[in-house]
Design a protein around this motif. Structure first.
Motif, PDB file in Angstrom:
ATOM      1  N   UNK A   1       0.851  -1.193   0.000  1.00 28.34           N
ATOM      2  CA  UNK A   1       0.000   0.000   0.000  1.00 28.34           C
ATOM      3  C   UNK A   1       0.887   1.242   0.000  1.00 28.34           C
ATOM      4  N   UNK A   2       0.272   2.385  -0.212  1.00 26.48           N
ATOM      5  CA  UNK A   2       1.014   3.640  -0.234  1.00 26.48           C
ATOM      6  C   UNK A   2       1.518   3.990   1.169  1.00 26.48           C
ATOM      7  N   UNK A   3       2.699   4.553   1.222  1.00 31.10           N
ATOM      8  CA  UNK A   3       3.239   5.032   2.492  1.00 31.10           C
ATOM      9  C   UNK A   3       2.525   6.324   2.887  1.00 31.10           C
ATOM     10  N   UNK A   4       2.158   6.421   4.156  1.00 27.71           N
ATOM     11  CA  UNK A   4       1.408   7.574   4.634  1.00 27.71           C
ATOM     12  C   UNK A   4       2.189   8.438   5.617  1.00 27.71           C
ATOM     13  N   UNK A   5       3.351   7.956   6.065  1.00 25.88           N
ATOM     14  CA  UNK A   5       4.113   8.681   7.074  1.00 25.88           C
ATOM     15  C   UNK A   5       4.727   9.947   6.483  1.00 25.88           C
ATOM     16  N   UNK A   6       4.937  10.981   7.310  1.00 24.83           N
ATOM     17  CA  UNK A   6       5.400  12.269   6.779  1.00 24.83           C
ATOM     18  C   UNK A   6       6.879  12.328   6.435  1.00 24.83           C
ATOM     19  N   UNK A   7       7.758  11.760   7.262  1.00 27.15           N
ATOM     20  CA  UNK A   7       9.195  11.938   7.075  1.00 27.15           C
ATOM     21  C   UNK A   7       9.904  10.637   6.755  1.00 27.15           C
ATOM     22  N   UNK A   8      11.167  10.711   6.291  1.00 26.01           N
ATOM     23  CA  UNK A   8      11.922   9.512   5.912  1.00 26.01           C
ATOM     24  C   UNK A   8      12.040   8.467   7.019  1.00 26.01           C
ATOM     25  N   UNK A   9      12.371   8.813   8.279  1.00 23.86           N
ATOM     26  CA  UNK A   9      12.463   7.755   9.293  1.00 23.86           C
ATOM     27  C   UNK A   9      11.142   7.037   9.500  1.00 23.86           C
ATOM     28  N   UNK A  10      10.053   7.814   9.547  1.00 25.13           N
ATOM     29  CA  UNK A  10       8.746   7.210   9.756  1.00 25.13           C
ATOM     30  C   UNK A  10       8.337   6.355   8.562  1.00 25.13           C
TER      31      UNK A  10
END
Length: 494
Positions: free
Chosen positions: A388-397
């Motif tokens: 599924x699509x990634x929903x987290x805001x930043x690279x680590x998340x």
């Protein structure tokens, strides 16, 4: 013997495995039941006596499961619902944009007194009796919040027949882990979600039931390059789809009917197949010191359930196996030398010719055995297409979210929970192309996408397990098209 009886009051249990999986989880595993008891503990005020009872329960040997009543999966349909997101411009549900959701469910007998029983080889200590009874009484649902249940602990002397082993059970420290994840989630860490527990029962679980694709390479159908144009490995998705269509056409010519769901990937109503179906994987010259990355052929990998059906005794099993081989024999046309030549033209592009590889080929790149041998370390030859699509805001998340998807994909594939998951744009397999084009290169030099792939991310993955694991390993949304194909590696080489 301690027994926990559960009944679904409405006769329907909504039990999703994962947002990308349309099949419900039945029976629900003890880890899910334990999580429901933990939720009841938290909602009840997190009492110390109930915590002690849960900590006692999590260290017991995994329970066995008894299913007094039969169940069958309901057809899963797509629905579009407004998301629960307060950050949007409006809080009115009727004015929110709708997102696709699926609610996998099983249908049960609403009149049955018990639908599932969990049985532990332990006696309930008197000091925990009242606490466990209170937790069971307060547990109002298992799975989706619409899956209303009635639960009760009791003690029995003689276990019923037909018990099956647990595949996921709680372990020592599971309560503390769930508690810490809940706190992190409430503090704003969106990806602080529990992964499925991987502790198994003491009774063995059948390998065929746990793994999607057969490891018996005698049933792999391997095709090799027959001259003329040779495609790039990154065209794999389109080539796999062209091969599937060719096989379906051959099936229709031979059997005068449509190909079964395990080949086509679709049910008769055109909905996605509910069970694992045929995977079409690349056979490439990769993984050795002097590899050149050339596509050498394709392999058709049947699902393990179908191969198990072929192994049964009797004329029906023989006819079922022969039906597949007769369709293979009709692939393509016969050339002047008596060879069967299959011409594939993915998406109207240039043609690529194939021929069925003889058993004495001797080309190591076409040997399926290299994809199934046991190893602790595995790396992707073709990148994983995330479910599924990634929903987290930043690279680590985003990295943490992607790793969690990979772990969930491992669990669905019947694999143990990896000790380590490493993500990268580049493969650890020699000469395997990168997951994304390098900066400045046009997008068309990247991996071919089918329309159903959408814009989901490609990523190369390295997995480390505590014990050797056998293949084949295919993970992600493109696994039936040869994406997410892993090779065992040793000291950094496949």
């Amino acid at each position: 013997m301690l027994c926990l009886d559960i009944a679904w009051l409405t006769g329907t249990a909504f039990l999703a495995r994962d947002p990308s999986d349309p099949t419900p989880e039945w029976p629900p595993q003890p880890d899910r039941i334990f999580s429901a008891l933990v939720a009841s503990w938290g909602l009840g005020g997190a009492k110390l006596d109930e915590r002690a009872a849960l900590e006692w329960l999590e260290v017991q040997e995994p329970p066995r499961l008894h299913l007094p009543e039969s169940a069958h999966a309901r057809d899963t349909v797509k629905v579009y619902v407004p998301p629960n997101d307060a950050k949007r411009d409006t809080v009115l549900p009727a004015r929110r944009k709708r997102q696709e959701r699926r609610f996998p469910a099983v249908a049960l007998d609403p009149e049955a007194p018990v639908h599932l029983s969990l049985l532990w080889q332990a006696q309930m200590p008197g000091k925990h009796r009242d606490a466990l009874d209170a937790l069971a009484r307060r547990t109002s649902y298992v799975g989706h919040s619409a899956s209303l249940v009635r639960a009760a602990f009791r003690e029995i002397e003689v276990p019923p027949d037909g018990l099956c082993a647990a595949q996921r059970a709680p372990y020592h420290g599971r309560l503390a882990e769930l508690e810490a994840l809940y706190k992190r989630h409430m503090d704003g860490e969106a990806n602080a979600r529990a992964r499925p527990a991987m502790r198994r029962g003491t009774r063995p679980v059948a390998q065929v039931a746990a793994r999607a694709f057969t490891s018996d390479t005698a049933h792999w159908a391997v095709f090799e390059h027959a001259g003329d144009w040779r495609p790039d490995l990154r065209a794999q998705a389109g080539l796999a789809e062209a091969m599937r269509l060719a096989l379906m056409e051959a099936w229709t010519r031979v059997h005068e009917g449509t190909a079964p769901a395990w080949i086509s990937g679709h049910e008769p109503d055109r909905s996605p197949a509910r069970d694992a179906h045929l995977a079409i994987v690349p056979m490439a010259n990769i993984g050795w010191q002097h590899s050149d990355g050339r596509m050498m052929g394709l392999a058709l990998v049947p699902p393990a359930v179908e191969v198990s059906a072929w192994a049964a005794s009797g004329p029906a099993a023989f006819a079922r196996r022969q039906a597949f081989h007769r369709a293979l024999a009709r692939l393509g046309e016969t050339d002047g030398e008596g060879r069967r030549i299959l011409t594939l033209a993915p998406q109207g592009g240039r043609s690529w010719q194939w021929r069925l590889t003889p058993a004495s080929s001797g080309l190591r790149s076409l040997d399926p055995a290299r994809y199934v041998r046991g190893s602790r370390l595995w790396a992707t030859a073709t990148p994983v297409l995330l479910d599924r699509h990634l929903k987290s805001p930043g690279p680590p998340e985003r990295s943490a979210e992607a790793k969690d998807m990979i772990r969930q994909a491992c669990a669905r594939a019947g694999l143990p929970d990896p000790a380590a998951v490493v993500l990268s744009m580049h493969s650890a397999v020699t000469c395997a192309p990168s997951a994304r084009p390098a900066g400045g290169n046009p997008r068309w030099v990247g991996w071919a996408r089918r329309k159903s792939f959408g814009g989901r991310a490609f990523v190369h993955v390295r997995l480390a397990f505590d014990e050797p694991v056998s293949g084949p390993i295919l993970l992600g949304a493109g696994r039936f098209h040869g994406l997410g194909l892993f090779l065992p590696i040793r000291e950094g080489r496949a």
